[in-house]
Enzyme design. Structure first.
Site, PDB file in Angstrom:
ATOM      1  CG  ASP A 517      -2.085   0.877   1.147  1.00  0.00           C
ATOM      2  OD1 ASP A 517      -2.344   1.407   0.058  1.00  0.00           O
ATOM      3  OD2 ASP A 517      -2.772   1.051   2.162  1.00  0.00           O
ATOM      4  CD  GLU A 520      -0.526   6.019  -3.860  1.00  0.00           C
ATOM      5  OE1 GLU A 520       0.078   5.864  -2.787  1.00  0.00           O
ATOM      6  OE2 GLU A 520      -1.562   5.414  -4.122  1.00  0.00           O
ATOM      7  CG  ASP A 622      -8.399   5.477  -0.528  1.00  0.00           C
ATOM      8  OD1 ASP A 622      -8.344   4.457   0.167  1.00  0.00           O
ATOM      9  OD2 ASP A 622      -7.522   6.336  -0.528  1.00  0.00           O
TER      10      ASP A 622
END
Length: 694
Positions: A517, A520, A622
């Protein structure tokens, strides 16, 4: 897709689940960059058709490729501009109708550095399929003053390099076009420069400064799909399967489709705004011609316009009139052109041609196709045991139970909170005795704590991404002050992979799998951030932010004054990303590889787990407990499938919010048909295990 890495071919080995952890209210569109606030996008969008000054010269066949130079036909430049150096163009042909086009700066003109080419994406067996060109033929195209070069591509197909004006296109031997680049003359390639005294190349956005040490280095060009009724692909966006026009007559004011991996919670549906992942693959389809595809191997920020009919009505450019087409504009901040044309002619053909370049996904392990139960967070071993037993009590099948960040010792990954989870091996073995598995989260940010062995080792070995000054980059994430392993470096990926061994990951067992996770990479105090400060001595700090700190972190400020305390409101913090001028292995700027950072993180995890029979997955996360997010999950998952990520799903029930019973039931009904079937929820939501709803 948490950072859906850029590509998928090595993700096939590990559980690369990308769901989200955040305690925030929904995102604010105005606080993220739009095209007008992104100089390279604004410049490219303002360019007029036919403005490209380049022509082709010195065409030849060398080492089985067509090579040429792109030079400016404008021999004189304004005094305030640097000369335009020639660019090197290479066209290669591969089996099954794949054309590769590369354009880069000419090294003989000594550019200040080598532009970044994305490594470790193209599978080796694809390179073995190269067709060695022996000759080229010449043909005058339309009313051109001189000939163009034509080479064989596939039985029934040819590739054409037009000399003046510069253009590359694929056509059927009967003459009908399939795909083309620069047919509308929008090509532009900003070359690297050495800063002269007095020049200011810095870009500023909301308190952050990007030094841009090599000046503007963006690339843009138009791509046309002939015989197309629709175009698809370029995930990840929460929008329709068929991409809608973003520019042109009758199109409401719209942003381009943005490919820039960002941790955007509660994203808007029907929006071209970029979210977690970026896969720059577009597929066209139409009754008149069939299917074709285009892939740009580039990891920098990208903006893509789908141009509506009539957008070029005043251009005066005459393109073949007997074919309908869809024009698109591709814009990237950095990198090189390394583009692939796929001729189809059917949808399966295009997918086969694309995956021949990047690799095909592996079949997931059988248990991974079953139901997964997840929450941020199951509190302790007792909570895990109770949830597990309830599935048996109500005779509800499930195969995997997940633990989020709170299972660790202070957000130090590869560790356990020994108060809440004192016997992790026993906990996993109890699940394994029933044929079930456990998944724990491992994120790329490492807590900067000298007592944490992982941080100590990474610091000593120099394994962290550096800031623009060459120091270890220090950003804020769940543990507070954090640094990030430089996963571009193969040595560091190997080091990271070793951490997943049973010996190194203390408390793990063969039935434990991994969830990646926050890759990015997500940074709480990076550019493109918004936050609100709450005042008062009783306000709590965000996770990882200690009271009485005077440390300013850009706009992320927590400090004390004599009569007033200010703390970051944990419900008003957006997670963003790393500065673009951060430095990676080989002097590569973060701007050049941003969209691939998660991909390399996945590679390292995959290499570690393949020794333990790893597997993969991709989650759309999300999302929110709303009907619209249920609806939009379908085109999002289908788009991922079209671009090679076939084992994907969405957080059943929505990550944020509390779904009404009917919405949750409908979501389970749909989720059972997702390739990857997992329920997940934010820690502020009500418990929603399936037996709680009657």
């Amino acid at each position: 897709m948490r950072n859906v890495s850029l590509y998928h071919h090595l993700i096939c080995f590990s559980l690369l689940l990308v769901t989200h952890l955040t305690s925030v209210s929904s995102w604010k569109r105005d606080e993220f960059r739009n095209c007008n606030q992104t100089p390279f996008c604004k410049r490219a969008r303002a360019r007029k058709p036919g403005s490209c000054p380049l022509i082709t010269a010195d065409v030849s066949i060398a080492d089985g490729d067509l090579t040429a130079k792109l030079i400016s036909k404008n021999l004189e430049n304004p005094e305030d501009q640097s000369p335009i150096n020639p660019l090197i163009l290479t066209i290669s042909v591969y089996q099954d109708g794949v054309l590769r086009l590369k354009i880069d700066e000419d090294p003989s003109f000594d550019p200040p550095k080598k532009r970044f080419e994305v490594p470790d994406v193209i599978v080796p067996e694809f390179l073995e399929k190269k067709l060695w060109l022996q000759r080229l033929s010449e043909e005058v195209i339309g009313g051109d003053s001189g000939p163009s070069s034509v080479v064989y591509l596939l039985d029934g197909y040819e590739a054409v390099l037009r000399h003046d004006p510069f253009e590359v296109f694929v056509r059927e031997k009967g003459g009908k076009r399939v795909l083309s680049l620069n047919s509308n003359g929008l090509f532009d390639f900003e070359q690297l420069k050495v800063k002269k005294e007095g020049e200011d190349w810095e870009e500023r956005f909301r308190g952050h400064t990007d030094t841009r040490p090599y000046g503007p280095q963006s690339i843009s060009f138009d791509v046309s799909f002939y015989g197309a009724d629709f175009v698809y692909g370029i995930p990840e966006h929460a929008t329709s399967l068929a991409l809608k026009p973003t520019s042109g007559p009758g199109v409401e004011e719209s942003e381009p489709y943005r490919l820039f991996n960002l941790d955007v919670f509660e994203y808007l549906h029907e929006s071209p705004f970029g979210i977690y992942g970026s896969i720059p693959v577009m597929i066209s389809h139409g009754k008149a011609r069939g299917t074709s595809g285009f892939f740009w191997l580039n990891a920098a920020e990208m903006q893509i316009d789908v141009l509506g009919s009539g957008w070029d009505a005043e251009s005066g450019i005459a393109l073949p009139s007997d074919q309908s087409r869809i024009d698109t504009l591709w814009m990237s901040e950095a990198g090189v052109i390394d583009a692939f044309f796929f001729v189809g002619p059917g949808p399966k053909d295009v997918v086969r041609q694309y995956t021949s370049v990047t690799g095909t996904p592996a079949m997931p392990q059988f248990f991974a196709t079953a139901y997964h139960q997840c929450r941020w967070n199951y509190r302790d071993e007792e909570d895990v045991a109770q949830v597990d037993s309830k599935f048996d009590e109500y005779d509800i099948p499930y195969d995997v139970l997940w633990l989020d960040i709170e299972h660790t010792d202070g957000k130090r990954y590869f560790t356990w909170d020994r108060v809440l989870f004192p016997h992790p091996e026993e906990m996993q073995n109890k699940l394994a005795a029933k044929g079930r598995h456990m998944v724990t989260i491992v994120d790329p940010h490492i807590k900067r704590d000298e007592s944490f062995h992982l941080h100590k080792e990474a610091t000593q070995k120099g394994y962290y991404v550096k800031d623009a000054t060459g120091k270890d980059y220090d950003g804020w994430c769940w543990p507070g002050s954090s640094s990030y392993p430089d996963m571009l470096n193969p040595e560091i990926r190997s080091w990271w992979a070793d951490k997943f061994s049973l010996e190194n990951y203390v408390g793990s067992t063969p039935s434990l799998y991994i969830w990646n996770d926050m890759n990015e990479p997500s940074v709480f105090n990076g550019p493109e951030i918004w936050l609100e400060l709450e005042q008062g001595p009783n306000k709590q700090c965000n996770s990882g932010v200690e009271k009485k700190t005077r440390r300013p972190v850009s706009v992320f400020v927590v400090f004390m004054e004599e009569h007033e305390e200010k703390y970051v409101n944990k419900d008003s913090l957006a997670k963003v990303t790393m500065p673009r001028d951060a430095l990676h292995y080989g002097g590569v700027e973060h701007r050049e590889l941003h969209n691939a950072y998660g991909y390399y993180f996945h590679m390292a995890t995959a290499d570690g787990l393949v020794k333990r029979e790893g597997w993969e997955g991709q989650a759309i996360r999300d999302n929110t407990a709303e009907w619209e997010h249920l609806r939009v999950s379908v085109p999002m998952i289908l788009t991922l499938g079209l671009t090679g990520i076939t084992f994907s799903g969405a957080d059943v029930g929505g990550f944020f919010g509390n779904p009404e019973p009917e919405l949750l039931v409908r979501w389970y009904q749909l989720g059972a048909y997702y390739p990857f079937f997992r329920a997940h929820a934010h820690h502020d939501t009500k418990r929603r295990e399936p037996w709680l709803f009657g």
